[in-house]
Write a protein that holds these residues in place. Structure first.
Motif, PDB file in Angstrom:
ATOM      1  N   ALA A  70      16.325  58.182  54.332  1.00 17.47           N
ATOM      2  CA  ALA A  70      15.686  57.329  53.328  1.00 17.47           C
ATOM      3  C   ALA A  70      14.496  56.586  53.919  1.00 17.47           C
ATOM      4  O   ALA A  70      13.474  56.389  53.250  1.00 17.47           O
ATOM      5  CB  ALA A  70      16.705  56.345  52.754  1.00 17.47           C
ATOM      6  N   LYS A  71      14.604  56.173  55.188  1.00 20.03           N
ATOM      7  CA  LYS A  71      13.464  55.511  55.827  1.00 20.03           C
ATOM      8  C   LYS A  71      12.282  56.460  55.950  1.00 20.03           C
ATOM      9  O   LYS A  71      11.129  56.060  55.764  1.00 20.03           O
ATOM     10  CB  LYS A  71      13.863  55.002  57.217  1.00 20.03           C
ATOM     11  CG  LYS A  71      14.693  53.727  57.209  1.00 20.03           C
ATOM     12  CD  LYS A  71      14.835  53.131  58.599  1.00 20.03           C
ATOM     13  CE  LYS A  71      15.560  51.786  58.518  1.00 20.03           C
ATOM     14  NZ  LYS A  71      15.594  51.081  59.810  1.00 20.03           N
ATOM     15  N   ARG A  72      12.563  57.707  56.277  1.00 20.19           N
ATOM     16  CA  ARG A  72      11.471  58.665  56.473  1.00 20.19           C
ATOM     17  C   ARG A  72      10.818  59.052  55.163  1.00 20.19           C
ATOM     18  O   ARG A  72       9.594  59.241  55.097  1.00 20.19           O
ATOM     19  CB  ARG A  72      12.011  59.926  57.183  1.00 20.19           C
ATOM     20  CG  ARG A  72      10.940  60.982  57.486  1.00 20.19           C
ATOM     21  CD  ARG A  72       9.914  60.435  58.441  1.00 20.19           C
ATOM     22  NE  ARG A  72       8.835  61.387  58.693  1.00 20.19           N
ATOM     23  CZ  ARG A  72       7.781  61.568  57.911  1.00 20.19           C
ATOM     24  NH1 ARG A  72       7.666  60.862  56.782  1.00 20.19           N
ATOM     25  NH2 ARG A  72       6.831  62.428  58.237  1.00 20.19           N
ATOM     26  N   THR A  73      11.588  59.169  54.097  1.00 22.67           N
ATOM     27  CA  THR A  73      11.044  59.656  52.828  1.00 22.67           C
ATOM     28  C   THR A  73      10.696  58.538  51.843  1.00 22.67           C
ATOM     29  O   THR A  73       9.882  58.748  50.943  1.00 22.67           O
ATOM     30  CB  THR A  73      12.052  60.584  52.140  1.00 22.67           C
ATOM     31  OG1 THR A  73      13.246  59.837  51.830  1.00 22.67           O
ATOM     32  CG2 THR A  73      12.415  61.754  53.038  1.00 22.67           C
ATOM     33  N   GLY A  74      11.343  57.378  51.987  1.00 22.39           N
ATOM     34  CA  GLY A  74      11.193  56.320  50.996  1.00 22.39           C
ATOM     35  C   GLY A  74      11.998  56.566  49.742  1.00 22.39           C
ATOM     36  O   GLY A  74      11.919  55.802  48.779  1.00 22.39           O
ATOM     37  N   GLU A  75      12.799  57.644  49.735  1.00 21.65           N
ATOM     38  CA  GLU A  75      13.587  58.003  48.555  1.00 21.65           C
ATOM     39  C   GLU A  75      15.053  57.637  48.749  1.00 21.65           C
ATOM     40  O   GLU A  75      15.583  57.692  49.860  1.00 21.65           O
ATOM     41  CB  GLU A  75      13.467  59.509  48.290  1.00 21.65           C
ATOM     42  CG  GLU A  75      12.049  59.961  48.010  1.00 21.65           C
ATOM     43  CD  GLU A  75      11.940  61.460  47.872  1.00 21.65           C
ATOM     44  OE1 GLU A  75      12.982  62.142  48.036  1.00 21.65           O
ATOM     45  OE2 GLU A  75      10.835  61.959  47.600  1.00 21.65           O
ATOM     46  N   LEU A  76      15.707  57.286  47.653  1.00 21.92           N
ATOM     47  CA  LEU A  76      17.120  56.910  47.695  1.00 21.92           C
ATOM     48  C   LEU A  76      17.991  58.100  48.083  1.00 21.92           C
ATOM     49  O   LEU A  76      17.775  59.222  47.611  1.00 21.92           O
ATOM     50  CB  LEU A  76      17.538  56.369  46.335  1.00 21.92           C
ATOM     51  CG  LEU A  76      19.004  55.979  46.156  1.00 21.92           C
ATOM     52  CD1 LEU A  76      19.123  54.747  45.266  1.00 21.92           C
ATOM     53  CD2 LEU A  76      19.794  57.139  45.523  1.00 21.92           C
ATOM     54  N   VAL A  77      18.974  57.851  48.942  1.00 19.23           N
ATOM     55  CA  VAL A  77      19.941  58.865  49.341  1.00 19.23           C
ATOM     56  C   VAL A  77      21.350  58.325  49.069  1.00 19.23           C
ATOM     57  O   VAL A  77      21.712  57.270  49.589  1.00 19.23           O
ATOM     58  CB  VAL A  77      19.807  59.223  50.830  1.00 19.23           C
ATOM     59  CG1 VAL A  77      20.847  60.271  51.234  1.00 19.23           C
ATOM     60  CG2 VAL A  77      18.400  59.734  51.136  1.00 19.23           C
ATOM     61  N   PRO A  78      22.175  59.013  48.257  1.00 20.57           N
ATOM     62  CA  PRO A  78      23.565  58.578  48.080  1.00 20.57           C
ATOM     63  C   PRO A  78      24.427  58.986  49.272  1.00 20.57           C
ATOM     64  O   PRO A  78      24.184  60.020  49.915  1.00 20.57           O
ATOM     65  CB  PRO A  78      24.013  59.324  46.814  1.00 20.57           C
ATOM     66  CG  PRO A  78      22.776  59.896  46.209  1.00 20.57           C
ATOM     67  CD  PRO A  78      21.826  60.097  47.346  1.00 20.57           C
ATOM     68  N   VAL A  79      25.440  58.180  49.560  1.00 20.50           N
ATOM     69  CA  VAL A  79      26.466  58.527  50.545  1.00 20.50           C
ATOM     70  C   VAL A  79      27.820  58.415  49.852  1.00 20.50           C
ATOM     71  O   VAL A  79      28.063  57.499  49.073  1.00 20.50           O
ATOM     72  CB  VAL A  79      26.424  57.612  51.792  1.00 20.50           C
ATOM     73  CG1 VAL A  79      25.151  57.854  52.580  1.00 20.50           C
ATOM     74  CG2 VAL A  79      26.537  56.136  51.420  1.00 20.50           C
ATOM     75  N   LEU A  80      28.715  59.370  50.137  1.00 15.56           N
ATOM     76  CA  LEU A  80      30.001  59.447  49.436  1.00 15.56           C
ATOM     77  C   LEU A  80      31.139  59.534  50.438  1.00 15.56           C
ATOM     78  O   LEU A  80      31.075  60.328  51.383  1.00 15.56           O
ATOM     79  CB  LEU A  80      30.022  60.680  48.526  1.00 15.56           C
ATOM     80  CG  LEU A  80      31.355  61.039  47.866  1.00 15.56           C
ATOM     81  CD1 LEU A  80      31.819  59.940  46.918  1.00 15.56           C
ATOM     82  CD2 LEU A  80      31.237  62.382  47.131  1.00 15.56           C
ATOM     83  N   SER A  81      32.169  58.725  50.212  1.00 20.47           N
ATOM     84  CA  SER A  81      33.359  58.787  51.058  1.00 20.47           C
ATOM     85  C   SER A  81      34.613  58.743  50.208  1.00 20.47           C
ATOM     86  O   SER A  81      34.581  58.369  49.032  1.00 20.47           O
ATOM     87  CB  SER A  81      33.385  57.618  52.047  1.00 20.47           C
ATOM     88  OG  SER A  81      33.851  56.433  51.407  1.00 20.47           O
ATOM     89  N   THR A  82      35.717  59.085  50.839  1.00 21.13           N
ATOM     90  CA  THR A  82      37.019  58.907  50.220  1.00 21.13           C
ATOM     91  C   THR A  82      37.406  57.432  50.279  1.00 21.13           C
ATOM     92  O   THR A  82      36.643  56.585  50.757  1.00 21.13           O
ATOM     93  CB  THR A  82      38.066  59.788  50.931  1.00 21.13           C
ATOM     94  OG1 THR A  82      39.286  59.741  50.197  1.00 21.13           O
ATOM     95  CG2 THR A  82      38.309  59.330  52.352  1.00 21.13           C
ATOM     96  N   SER A  83      38.600  57.108  49.839  1.00 21.55           N
ATOM     97  CA  SER A  83      39.040  55.712  49.798  1.00 21.55           C
ATOM     98  C   SER A  83      39.586  55.273  51.151  1.00 21.55           C
ATOM     99  O   SER A  83      39.770  56.058  52.072  1.00 21.55           O
ATOM    100  CB  SER A  83      40.115  55.548  48.724  1.00 21.55           C
ATOM    101  OG  SER A  83      41.237  56.378  49.031  1.00 21.55           O
TER     102      SER A  83
END
Length: 588
Positions: A70-83
């Protein structure tokens, strides 16, 4: 419902609507750590043709990977995890994203609400888990094949992305509970067969985003612009560019050219390197010569970006205010007071790039030729002294000097905290090359450096260089798995001084009886990481062998780690010696 149905159960429908709306809003990449409770979203991401999935086994490393991208592109990146505790491993990256103003969408799968406080396995309190470090928190309702809820889900996606990419950008947390079945197993009657016909807005959405969000940028009124322009009409002015991923180098350079003011450009500002240097005097040696007793104070300074890395520069600005009542304009589009010496006189709530271009059109060159030439001559003298010093002893500062001097044009360079970014500030000479230099200076931690660098590299075809200390390398060795799982190549410069770095510069080093609790020697041999993670590990003994290995790596496919061993105490003494030489000459 038969197995060939588009939506075999409500979880499948819910997750597909969610992911399709993210794509409609412009999201193109997601970072996922494998887990069970997040299965519906993982399947939806994996099956969407417009989403690139980056998979990692370690949630902490993965979240920093997303942060770096996201720092390199300036675009939002989602991150997904389990509980469960997996979600807690996101917290360091969330803090950095908050402090550094990086858009990040944190998706934490959760168990059904009734299992909370019940002792159910892998169930923790995930509500508002990251506290005030996120721009917005929201818990999604439980999935349901209901038109109004599906429309609400699409609006929530738009809301989350707007909050994450607004002013200032930063992380947003969505907690997403799911009941079983988590897999796309058919559940009779769970989703009406005709829902796409009866509830088209919710089930299939619109052609494009469900909600178009238009972000504005704060601007100053004409009277204020005139007032600032009048204040810039002075002999001794300076532009200070701190760490930032959003500054427009050409805009700030236009202001510098119009006023005649030099630019003190932090290595992470985006202004120290690039072709704009032909239009502006960009300085990189200020971390040494501004400490000279004879250096005159300022009359005015305009600051953009975060607080600069250089302590010498920050102290110089403070001294100028105390001795000359210097007027200091801090420009921040979010209206936040990022000035910890508490001496600035004006806060300008405005987009710095637009303001710089506006001011450049209405001011005339005011800086004296003597003032500008003082900085230009200081740069020439300083870099001559540095080159003389580097020819005498090979130390960490020499390595940083060579990293920037020999980096190809273009290239992405990611800097670790502690000493590497400080050595980059003092020894990284400005160049016309298109170097994108990044680091995690929001919270200035040493965790996640490798992953952040590899995340930045995953977003570009440019050569990637990561400069990292041994303790930071140790902290994030799990992140090296991204080399193979995310198909990233890098040149990693490992500065190994056996943990002896930043604490030796602090007053606690004088207390021998307790200093061992602060020193960080480890005695580790990092060479086996090459075999473990499948890359070439090279040890360079001197400057010539380092430059040869560095250039060879940049011209080679795959990843190479180039290890340089130093004696920390000897290096610190030499830094002090180099600084003394600089000050002795400048004080004359």
């Amino acid at each position: 419902m038969n197995r060939d149905s588009r939506w075999p159960n409500r979880n499948t429908l819910w997750a597909e609507v969610f992911v399709s709306e993210l794509v409609a809003q412009g999201v193109s990449t997601v970072c996922i750590a494998p887990g069970s409770r997040s299965t519906p979203l993982t399947v939806a991401f994996a099956e969407h043709p417009a989403i690139e999935v980056l998979s990692h086994l370690d949630e902490r490393s993965m979240s920093f990977l997303a942060l770096g991208r996201a720092k390199r592109t300036g675009e939002l990146v989602p991150v997904l995890s389990t509980s469960g505790t997996a979600t807690a491993n996101f917290h360091p990256a969330v803090i950095e994203a908050n402090q550094a103003r990086v858009p990040l969408l944190v998706l934490t799968a959760d168990r059904p609400p009734e299992l909370r406080d019940s002792g159910a396995n892998q169930t923790i309190d995930q509500q508002k888990l990251y506290g005030s470090a996120v721009r917005w928190y929201h818990e999604l309702p439980e999935p349901e094949a209901n038109g109004r809820k599906l429309r609400s889900l699409r609006v929530t996606v738009a809301h989350a992305l707007a909050a994450s990419t607004g002013t200032p950008p930063g992380p947003v947390h969505l907690n997403v509970p799911f009941r079983k079945p988590l897999e796309p197993t058919p559940v009779s009657g769970d989703v009406p067969d005709d829902i796409a016909d009866t509830e088209p807005l919710g089930a299939t959405g619109r052609d494009g985003p469900f909600v178009h969000t238009t972000q504005g940028r704060p601007v100053l009124d004409d009277a204020t612009v005139d007032r600032v322009a009048d204040a810039l009409a002075t002999d001794r002015g300076l532009i200070v560019a701190g760490p930032s991923t959003s500054l427009d180098a050409s805009a700030i350079a236009a202001l510098a050219e119009a006023t005649g003011f030099p630019i003190c450009a932090d290595p992470l500002s985006g202004l120290r390197f690039g072709p704009h240097r032909t239009d502006a005097l960009v300085c990189g040696g200020y971390d040494s010569y501004l400490d000279a007793d004879a250096w005159p104070t300022l009359e005015i300074v305009i600051r953009v970006g975060a607080s600069p890395t250089s302590k010498v520069l920050r102290q110089y600005l403070r001294r100028s205010v105390r001795e000359s009542d210097t007027r200091q304009f801090v420009v921040d589009p979010a209206g936040e007071w990022r000035e910890a010496t508490f001496v600035a006189s004006d806060l300008l709530v405005a987009d710095p790039n637009r303001l710089a271009r506006t001011l450049a059109e209405c001011v005339e060159t005011s800086a004296s030729d003597e003032w500008r030439e003082r900085f230009a001559a200081a740069e020439r003298r300083y870099w001559r002294l540095v080159d003389e010093a580097n020819s005498e002893q090979f130390f960490e500062g020499t390595a940083l000097r060579d990293v920037f001097a020999d980096a190809p044009d273009p290239a992405t360079v990611f800097l670790s905290n502690s000493m590497p970014v400080r050595d980059a500030d003092r020894f990284g000479a400005p160049r016309d090359a298109g170097l994108t230099v990044l680091g995690n200076r929001g919270a200035s931690g040493i965790d996640g450096i490798l992953s952040s660098g590899l995340g930045a590299g995953s977003a570009t075809d440019e050569p990637l260089v990561v400069v990292i200390g041994d303790v930071a390398y140790y902290h994030d060795m799990n992140g090296l798995l991204a080399l193979s799982r995310c198909d990233v190549d890098a040149t990693i410069v490992l500065l190994d001084n056996d943990g002896g770095g930043i604490f030796q510069l602090l007053p606690i080093a004088e207390f021998d009886s307790v200093f061992e609790q602060f020193a960080t020697p480890h005695g580790l041999d990092f060479a086996p990481t090459g075999e473990l993670y499948g890359f070439e590990f090279v040890h360079a003994d001197n400057r010539e062998s380092f430059r040869d290995a560095y250039r060879a790596s940049l011209d080679s496919a795959g990843t190479q780690v180039i290890e340089l061993s130093f004696d920390a105490e000897r290096s610190h003494r030499y830094r002090d010696d180099v600084q003394k030489r600089v000050l002795d000459e400048f004080n004359e």
